[in-house]
Design a protein around this motif. Structure first.
Motif, PDB file in Angstrom:
ATOM      1  N   ASN A 176       0.811  -1.219   0.000  1.00 13.78           N
ATOM      2  CA  ASN A 176       0.000   0.000   0.000  1.00 13.78           C
ATOM      3  C   ASN A 176       0.846   1.272   0.000  1.00 13.78           C
ATOM      4  N   THR A 178       2.835   4.476  -1.290  1.00 11.98           N
ATOM      5  CA  THR A 178       2.589   5.401  -2.416  1.00 11.98           C
ATOM      6  C   THR A 178       3.883   5.972  -2.973  1.00 11.98           C
ATOM      7  N   TYR A 179       5.038   5.458  -2.549  1.00  8.13           N
ATOM      8  CA  TYR A 179       6.318   6.025  -2.955  1.00  8.13           C
ATOM      9  C   TYR A 179       7.262   4.951  -3.437  1.00  8.13           C
ATOM     10  N   PHE A 190       6.707   9.897  -5.687  1.00 13.08           N
ATOM     11  CA  PHE A 190       5.331   9.609  -5.289  1.00 13.08           C
ATOM     12  C   PHE A 190       4.484   9.528  -6.554  1.00 13.08           C
TER      13      PHE A 190
END
Length: 310
Positions: A176, A178-179, A190
């Motif tokens: 999960n 985001t980067y 990101f």
């Protein structure tokens, strides 16, 4: 006595039959790595067949081959900061300019093989400098954002790690997350930033030589998109475009942009203004001068009168 006399000729014969080794050159450390501004030793060992006084030369290879040690003396930038023992050279306070490939050459003209050489590569290690960091001050939620970190001078090249609010950001990307972090290029990327990505970011550069260096932290704020304001702005722009389009159509339909109409209008206006000015001038002259002399007639009127008299 006879046995002893027989051994001596045999020994001399054996010495003549056993060939001696020609000149040979070697090094015990072909790759040398030292820190900048420390000393470096470039080893060179040789053995000759007959020549007891061979010629020793050191050269540095680059775009051009240059002499380091020649004719018993150090040359160029090595003069006064290098010493030699046998054929091994010691350089003091090396810099990046000294890094490169060196060649030790031994010339023994009296040997059957009269030339030997060996190579030594010198690498000068440089600790990290404070990296240059590019961190945006603000971004909109859902947008793609890249944070960059780079140190151009460290040798070997530095690896990079990122911190948010003084906490190390893990290189292991969860499902999960985001980067994405590239520790070799120093890019923190990101794909779609969220509000929780707001914080103070900094980057640490390290290469195992000297102390790691960190850039100054910078705060990045993630802001939500004002959907209402965007919709209102779009509606206002559309209304303005419609009003301007309708107005232009009506004006064109009524002939406002007609070229002939515009020209006739300006000509009539100019003639009217000239006529009014002429009347005002005549009225003023009538009131100010009793002996009024009418103005001369225009050339076309004069021609008409002259033709009438004839």
């Amino acid at each position: 006595m006879e046995g002893t006399s027989m051994c001596v000729p045999l020994l001399l014969l054996l010495l003549q039959c056993c060939p001696s080794l020609p000149v040979s050159v070697s090094t015990n450390k072909p790759r040398v790595e030292v820190h900048e501004f420390s000393d470096a030793e470039l080893s060179c060992m040789f053995r000759t067949e007959r020549d007891q006084n061979p010629r020793i030369e050191w050269k540095k290879r680059g775009k051009d081959v240059s002499f380091v040690y020649f004719d018993g003396q150090f040359r160029g930038a090595f003069e006064g900061r290098a010493s030699i023992e046998g054929a091994t050279v010691k350089l003091r306070r090396v810099t990046q300019e000294d890094a490169g490939e060196y060649r030790c050459e031994i010339s023994a003209p009296l040997d059957s093989v009269n030339l030997g050489e060996t190579n030594v590569t010198l690498r000068v290690l440089v600790p990290p400098n404070t990296p240059s960091c590019q961190i945006p001050s603000a971004a909109v939620t859902g947008s793609a954002v890249q944070l960059r970190c780079r140190d151009q001078q460290s040798i070997p090249p530095a690896t990079y790690s990122w911190y948010k609010d003084n906490q190390l950001i893990s290189l292991t990307r969860h499902a999960n997350a985001t980067y994405l972090i590239n520790s070799h290029t120093g890019v923190l990327e990101f794909k779609a930033v969220a509000k929780e990505d707001s914080g103070r970011y900094s980057c640490l550069a390290s290469n195992g030589v000297g102390k790691p260096k960190m850039c100054e932290g910078k705060h990045m704020t993630i802001e939500d998109v004002n959907v209402t304001a965007v919709v209102v702005a779009v509606i206002v722009v559309c209304l303005l475009v419609m009003v301007c389009g309708c107005g232009g159509f009506l004006l064109h339909r009524n002939g406002f942009f007609s070229r002939h109409r515009g020209r006739s209008f300006w000509i009539s206006e100019c003639h009217g203004a000239a006529h009014i000015s002429r009347q005002n001038l005549n009225r003023t002259e009538d009131t100010s001068n009793v002996n009024y002399i009418p103005p001369p007639q225009e050339p076309q009127d004069f021609k008409h009168t002259q033709s009438f008299m004839l």
